[in-house]
Motif scaffolding. Structure first.
Motif, short mmCIF file in Angstrom:
data_model
loop_
_atom_site.label_atom_id
_atom_site.label_comp_id
_atom_site.label_asym_id
_atom_site.label_seq_id
_atom_site.Cartn_x
_atom_site.Cartn_y
_atom_site.Cartn_z
N LEU A 50 0.82 -1.21 0.00
CA LEU A 50 0.00 0.00 0.00
C LEU A 50 0.86 1.27 0.00
O LEU A 50 0.54 2.23 -0.68
CB LEU A 50 -0.95 0.01 1.20
N GLY A 51 1.93 1.25 0.77
CA GLY A 51 2.82 2.40 0.80
C GLY A 51 3.42 2.71 -0.57
O GLY A 51 3.41 3.86 -1.02
N ALA A 81 2.24 1.70 -3.51
CA ALA A 81 1.17 2.06 -4.45
C ALA A 81 0.76 3.52 -4.26
O ALA A 81 0.60 4.26 -5.25
CB ALA A 81 -0.02 1.13 -4.27
N ILE A 82 0.64 3.96 -3.03
CA ILE A 82 0.24 5.34 -2.76
C ILE A 82 1.35 6.32 -3.14
O ILE A 82 1.09 7.32 -3.82
CB ILE A 82 -0.18 5.50 -1.28
N ALA A 104 1.57 6.45 -6.94
CA ALA A 104 0.48 7.23 -7.54
C ALA A 104 0.71 8.72 -7.33
O ALA A 104 0.52 9.53 -8.25
CB ALA A 104 -0.86 6.81 -6.94
N ILE A 105 1.16 9.11 -6.13
CA ILE A 105 1.44 10.52 -5.85
C ILE A 105 2.57 11.02 -6.76
O ILE A 105 2.48 12.10 -7.34
CB ILE A 105 1.77 10.73 -4.36
N GLY A 134 0.83 1.71 -8.31
CA GLY A 134 0.91 3.16 -8.31
C GLY A 134 0.66 3.72 -9.70
O GLY A 134 -0.07 4.70 -9.87
N ILE A 163 -3.06 3.34 -10.59
CA ILE A 163 -3.86 4.39 -9.95
C ILE A 163 -3.71 5.71 -10.71
O ILE A 163 -4.69 6.40 -10.99
CB ILE A 163 -3.49 4.55 -8.47
N TYR A 193 -6.72 7.62 -12.76
CA TYR A 193 -7.05 9.03 -12.51
C TYR A 193 -7.12 9.80 -13.83
O TYR A 193 -8.05 10.56 -14.08
CB TYR A 193 -5.98 9.62 -11.60
#
Length: 133
Positions: A25-26, A28-29, A32-33, A119, A122, A126
């Protein structure tokens, strides 16, 4: 007669290391950022397509310009954003199932790789949903 071994040594145990979810999760987030921030930074610097001339690093050979691709690779499928967004969702679900249902997260390398890929999924989702404009 002995009962056969129900958990041979080549089958991973049922539980996954708890840090795999956090790592996945870290990444991927953060991925994505980074994807969305880098696109925003380039568009803020160079504007929308056609607003500024190409910024050449090697004159006539290698430069930076903005472009908007409303399809997939090389513009294939222009105007099919909903289909590609749906494929992104399916790919994301597939990654989660592979990692956590089929326990591929036992491999740290696979967890890291699929976290980074997620990431990108995502970030593309978007874009394909048109949230950037």
């Amino acid at each position: 007669m002995d009962e056969p071994d129900r958990n041979p040594s080549n089958i991973p145990p049922l539980s996954l290391p708890k840090n795999r979810v956090v790592i996945f999760l870290g990444l991927a987030i953060v991925g994505a950022i980074a994807d969305l921030w880098s696109k925003q930074a380039i568009f803020a610097w160079r504007g929308l397509p056609g607003q500024k001339d190409i910024w050449w690093l090697i004159d006539g050979y290698f430069g930076i310009e903005t472009a908007v691709n409303l399809g997939a690779v090389f513009g294939i499928g222009q105007g099919q954003g909903v289909i590609f967004a749906s494929l992104s969702v399916v790919a994301g679900i597939g990654v989660l199932v592979w990692l956590f249902w089929f326990r591929a997260a036992h491999s740290m390398w696979l967890t890291v790789a699929l976290g980074l890929i997620s990431g990108g999924i995502i970030g593309n989702l978007y874009d394909r949903l048109g949230l950037w404009w």
